[in-house]
Design an enzyme around this catalytic site. Structure first.
Site, PDB file in Angstrom:
ATOM      1  N   ARG A 112       0.869  -1.184   0.000  1.00 17.33           N
ATOM      2  CA  ARG A 112       0.000   0.000   0.000  1.00 17.33           C
ATOM      3  C   ARG A 112       0.898   1.224   0.000  1.00 17.33           C
ATOM      4  O   ARG A 112       1.806   1.342   0.828  1.00 17.33           O
ATOM      5  CB  ARG A 112      -0.900   0.034   1.228  1.00 17.33           C
ATOM      6  N   HIS A 139      -7.291   0.763  -6.490  1.00 13.14           N
ATOM      7  CA  HIS A 139      -7.560   0.026  -5.243  1.00 13.14           C
ATOM      8  C   HIS A 139      -8.318  -1.256  -5.603  1.00 13.14           C
ATOM      9  O   HIS A 139      -9.488  -1.424  -5.259  1.00 13.14           O
ATOM     10  CB  HIS A 139      -8.379   0.904  -4.294  1.00 13.14           C
ATOM     11  N   GLN A 142     -10.314  -3.599  -3.037  1.00 14.73           N
ATOM     12  CA  GLN A 142     -11.539  -2.991  -2.513  1.00 14.73           C
ATOM     13  C   GLN A 142     -12.748  -3.384  -3.368  1.00 14.73           C
ATOM     14  O   GLN A 142     -13.823  -3.701  -2.863  1.00 14.73           O
ATOM     15  CB  GLN A 142     -11.378  -1.462  -2.501  1.00 14.73           C
ATOM     16  N   ASP A 235     -16.821   8.013  -1.678  1.00 14.56           N
ATOM     17  CA  ASP A 235     -15.522   7.863  -1.002  1.00 14.56           C
ATOM     18  C   ASP A 235     -15.172   9.232  -0.430  1.00 14.56           C
ATOM     19  O   ASP A 235     -15.857  10.239  -0.716  1.00 14.56           O
ATOM     20  CB  ASP A 235     -14.477   7.385  -2.031  1.00 14.56           C
ATOM     21  N   CYS A 279     -16.172   2.786   0.826  1.00 17.32           N
ATOM     22  CA  CYS A 279     -15.023   1.917   1.123  1.00 17.32           C
ATOM     23  C   CYS A 279     -14.531   2.089   2.554  1.00 17.32           C
ATOM     24  O   CYS A 279     -13.904   1.194   3.106  1.00 17.32           O
ATOM     25  CB  CYS A 279     -13.911   2.185   0.128  1.00 17.32           C
ATOM     26  N   ARG A 318     -13.895  -7.345   2.858  1.00 17.31           N
ATOM     27  CA  ARG A 318     -12.467  -7.157   2.537  1.00 17.31           C
ATOM     28  C   ARG A 318     -11.676  -8.394   2.974  1.00 17.31           C
ATOM     29  O   ARG A 318     -10.732  -8.804   2.295  1.00 17.31           O
ATOM     30  CB  ARG A 318     -11.901  -5.914   3.253  1.00 17.31           C
TER      31      ARG A 318
HETATM   32  N1   CP Z   1     -11.128   0.779   2.495  1.00 20.11           N
HETATM   33  C1   CP Z   1      -9.859   0.692   2.897  1.00 20.11           C
HETATM   34  O1   CP Z   1      -8.937   0.401   2.117  1.00 20.11           O
HETATM   35  O2   CP Z   1      -9.666   0.944   4.206  1.00 20.11           O
HETATM   36  P1   CP Z   1      -8.278   1.118   4.952  1.00 20.11           P
HETATM   37  O3   CP Z   1      -7.659   2.405   4.447  1.00 20.11           O
HETATM   38  O4   CP Z   1      -8.626   1.174   6.395  1.00 20.11           O
HETATM   39  O5   CP Z   1      -7.402  -0.059   4.608  1.00 20.11           O
HETATM   40  N1  NVA Z   2      -9.521   7.289  -1.832  1.00 17.84           N
HETATM   41  C1  NVA Z   2      -9.172   6.930  -0.482  1.00 17.84           C
HETATM   42  C2  NVA Z   2      -9.464   5.494  -0.231  1.00 17.84           C
HETATM   43  C3  NVA Z   2      -9.185   5.030   1.169  1.00 17.84           C
HETATM   44  C4  NVA Z   2      -9.468   3.578   1.357  1.00 17.84           C
HETATM   45  C5  NVA Z   2      -7.709   7.250  -0.223  1.00 17.84           C
HETATM   46  O1  NVA Z   2      -6.883   6.960  -1.093  1.00 17.84           O
HETATM   47  O2  NVA Z   2      -7.398   7.796   0.827  1.00 17.84           O
END
Ligand code: CP
Ligand code: NVA
Length: 333
Positions: A112, A139, A142, A235, A279, A318
């Site tokens: 990540r 992502h 997700q 989101d 999400c 998830r």
């Molecule tokens: N939705 C999601 O990816 O959540 P986190 O940022 O908590 O991993």
């Molecule tokens: N678009 C958001 C998603 C978090 C799961 C971000 O990148 O922060």
């Protein structure tokens, strides 16, 4: 358990790494693993026994990190969390060097972070499956959970319309648009023109949707966009790494806030044919760093807490979908 799709040795950097069929099969595998977790005592058939998995995280995470940890442990695997202060990646050591070291010690790597190029370089050099747990561009894991949630709610994905309202060019929206196209689900991206998705991405996704008899629409008009929606999805207005543009985003996206009036305008609320998805994390009137002064941002509390809000089923999924990805790429039936 027969593992299908068989993705052994494969990466998942974007949903383009899966054929449309493999994508749907992975959602089905997640559903089977969810049932298995309920029905069978832990340890009865461990599909990741002896597998070591590295979690390389440059950005914060609750769901993705915990889902990966619980998924691996459920199936007899082991994970090691490597946060940005824990390893030399990007500071004293290049991505290719780090990738080659991790690949000698681990069977799979979940990344990540910020630049999509980093996850691509990890995949190029690691020699083991690399999975994208969120980059600035995509992502993918997700969306597996999102479509599993939609499928379980409506029993089938056929003929459904997903409407995403908000920042139309962020990682989640990019991947959701692609996932819906692959699944033949109609998708509407409702956003201000300043936050519209890249034309090239829309063109590619439209070609996939057409093949699967789905449609992709980009619209600025909220009333037109949400009419007939079976899923209203939003989101955060500011993704991780973009915190400096918060004020501008609030100004741009305020008309796109998901509230009860918007849910009513789908025309599907009375007949229980619409759900709300996010999400997470979400800014919905809680005491967060952003909402303490201005209240709800992308979704109001009454929508977030409504019976038609499936955000915690979505969060649970998830776990099952990340497990499916690990099992399909590393597991042995
Ligand atoms: N939705 C999601 O990816 O959540 P986190 O940022 O908590 O991993
Ligand atoms: N678009 C958001 C998603 C978090 C799961 C971000 O990148 O922060």
């Amino acid at each position: 358990m027969i593992i299908q799709p068989d993705l052994r040795g494969r990466h998942l950097l974007t949903l383009n790494d899966l054929s449309d069929r493999e994508f749907l099969q992975l959602i089905n595998l997640a559903q089977r693993l969810k049932e298995k977790k309920k029905e069978q005592p832990r340890g009865s058939e461990q599909l990741l026994r002896g597998k070591n998995i590295a979690l390389v995280f440059e950005k914060a995470s609750t769901r993705t990190r915990c889902a990966a940890t619980a998924a691996a442990f459920d199936e007899g695997g082991h994970v090691e969390y490597l946060g940005k202060e824990d390893i030399h990646l990007g500071k004293k050591e290049s991505v290719p060097d780090t990738a080659r070291v991790l690949g000698r010690m681990f069977d799979g790597i979940l990344f990540r972070g910020f630049a999509h190029a980093t996850v691509s370089a990890l995949a190029d050099y690691a020699g083991v499956p690399v999975w994208n747990g969120l980059t600035d561009d995509a992502h993918p894991t997700q969306i597996l959970a999102d479509l599993l949630t939609v499928k379980q709610t409506f029993e089938s994905l056929e003929g459904l319309t997903v409407v995403y309202v908000g920042d139309g060019r962020n990682n989640v929206c990019n991947s959701l648009m692609l996932g819906c196209a692959k699944a033949g689900v109609n998708f509407v991206n409702c956003c201000p023109p300043q936050l519209a998705p890249a034309k090239k991405h829309v063109k590619q996704v439209m070609q996939i949707a057409e093949k699967n008899r789905g449609t992709i629409t980009v619209s600025q008009n909220v009333d037109d966009a949400v009419r007939g929606a079976n899923v209203v999805y939003t989101d955060v207005w500011v993704s991780m790494g973009e915190e400096a543009v918060m004020d501008e985003r609030i100004r741009l996206l305020k008309p796109y806030q998901v509230n009860m009036s918007m849910m009513q305008r789908t025309g599907n609320l009375e007949s229980d044919r619409v759900i709300f998805l996010h999400c997470l994390p979400a800014f919905h009137n809680h005491d967060t760093v952003y909402t303490s002064e201005c209240g709800a941002l992308e979704v109001t509390d009454d929508v977030f807490e409504a019976p038609f809000s499936k955000v915690f089923d979505q969060a649970e999924n998830r776990l099952h979908t990340i497990k499916a990805m690990m099992v399909a790429t590393l597991g042995e039936s």
